[in-house]
Design a protein around this motif. Structure first.
Motif, short mmCIF file in Angstrom:
data_model
loop_
_atom_site.label_atom_id
_atom_site.label_comp_id
_atom_site.label_asym_id
_atom_site.label_seq_id
_atom_site.Cartn_x
_atom_site.Cartn_y
_atom_site.Cartn_z
N UNK A 170 -3.56 1.41 3.89
CA UNK A 170 -3.21 1.92 2.38
C UNK A 170 -4.10 3.26 2.25
N UNK A 171 -3.31 4.42 1.95
CA UNK A 171 -3.91 5.59 1.95
C UNK A 171 -3.81 6.82 3.08
N UNK A 172 -3.20 6.23 4.07
CA UNK A 172 -3.12 6.75 5.50
C UNK A 172 -2.25 8.08 5.25
N UNK A 173 -2.51 9.09 5.77
CA UNK A 173 -1.88 10.53 5.95
C UNK A 173 -1.22 10.70 7.27
N UNK A 174 0.05 10.59 7.25
CA UNK A 174 0.73 11.15 8.51
C UNK A 174 1.39 12.43 8.57
N UNK A 175 1.05 13.15 9.68
CA UNK A 175 1.89 14.51 9.66
C UNK A 175 2.90 14.20 10.67
N UNK B 286 0.86 -1.16 -0.08
CA UNK B 286 0.04 -0.02 0.26
C UNK B 286 0.84 1.12 0.01
N UNK B 287 0.20 2.32 0.24
CA UNK B 287 0.92 3.76 0.29
C UNK B 287 0.38 4.58 1.26
N UNK B 288 1.47 5.15 1.98
CA UNK B 288 1.36 6.00 2.86
C UNK B 288 1.85 7.43 2.60
N UNK B 289 1.15 8.39 3.00
CA UNK B 289 1.66 9.80 2.63
C UNK B 289 2.10 10.55 4.07
N UNK B 290 3.49 10.76 3.79
CA UNK B 290 3.93 11.56 5.45
C UNK B 290 3.72 12.97 4.88
N UNK B 291 3.74 13.80 5.93
CA UNK B 291 3.56 15.49 5.49
C UNK B 291 4.38 15.86 6.43
N UNK B 292 5.61 16.62 5.91
CA UNK B 292 6.39 17.56 6.81
C UNK B 292 5.82 18.79 7.34
N UNK C 190 11.43 9.93 19.33
CA UNK C 190 11.81 10.68 17.97
C UNK C 190 11.25 10.24 16.62
N UNK C 191 10.21 9.45 16.80
CA UNK C 191 9.38 9.09 15.73
C UNK C 191 7.90 9.33 15.91
N UNK C 192 7.75 10.64 16.77
CA UNK C 192 6.41 10.98 16.83
C UNK C 192 5.66 11.30 15.61
N UNK C 193 4.58 10.80 15.23
CA UNK C 193 3.59 11.17 14.13
C UNK C 193 2.20 11.68 14.76
N UNK C 194 1.61 12.53 13.82
CA UNK C 194 0.21 12.90 14.28
C UNK C 194 -0.75 12.35 12.99
N UNK C 195 -1.59 11.47 13.48
CA UNK C 195 -2.41 10.98 12.50
C UNK C 195 -3.72 11.69 12.19
N UNK C 196 -4.44 11.64 11.16
CA UNK C 196 -5.41 12.42 11.03
C UNK C 196 -6.53 11.45 11.98
N UNK C 197 -7.74 11.96 12.47
CA UNK C 197 -8.67 11.56 13.42
C UNK C 197 -9.22 10.26 12.64
#
Length: 106
Positions: A95-100, A2-8, A48-55
């Protein structure tokens, strides 16, 4: 796969492929995503791998355990949907997850 989008923090997007079973941290590190330091190598000992997920994705990542909660409690940019990437095992349902990514890692 699948694909995940990481957003800086600055909005730069990194769309990466993943195989279910790897942690979000591993996916980011294996794809050279900037902003995931992973200093402890996935031992839930540094934050140091802190991520913020869409709800809408947060519920699909499981419940943070006590060690993760303790590490996140020290993170100044913690959000309601924060997780440590090393503690989130990917599944096909992601698949399709967005991670900030936060501006700074601890």
């Amino acid at each position: 796969m699948g694909k995940i989008t990481f957003i800086e923090h600055d909005g730069t997007e990194h769309v990466v492929e993943f195989e279910a079973g790897a942690s979000l941290m591993q996916v980011a590190v294996n794809n050279a995503v900037p902003g995931i330091d992973a200093d402890c190598g996935g031992e839930c000992a540094c934050g140091t791998c802190h991520v913020i997920l869409a709800q809408e994705w947060f519920a699909k990542t499981g419940t943070p355990g006590p060690d993760e909660e303790q590490m996140l409690s020290m993170t100044p940019e913690r959000a309601e949907s924060s997780r440590l990437g090393c503690q989130v095992q990917t599944t096909e349902a992601m698949d399709g997850m967005t991670v900030r990514l936060p501006e700074f890692q601890m």
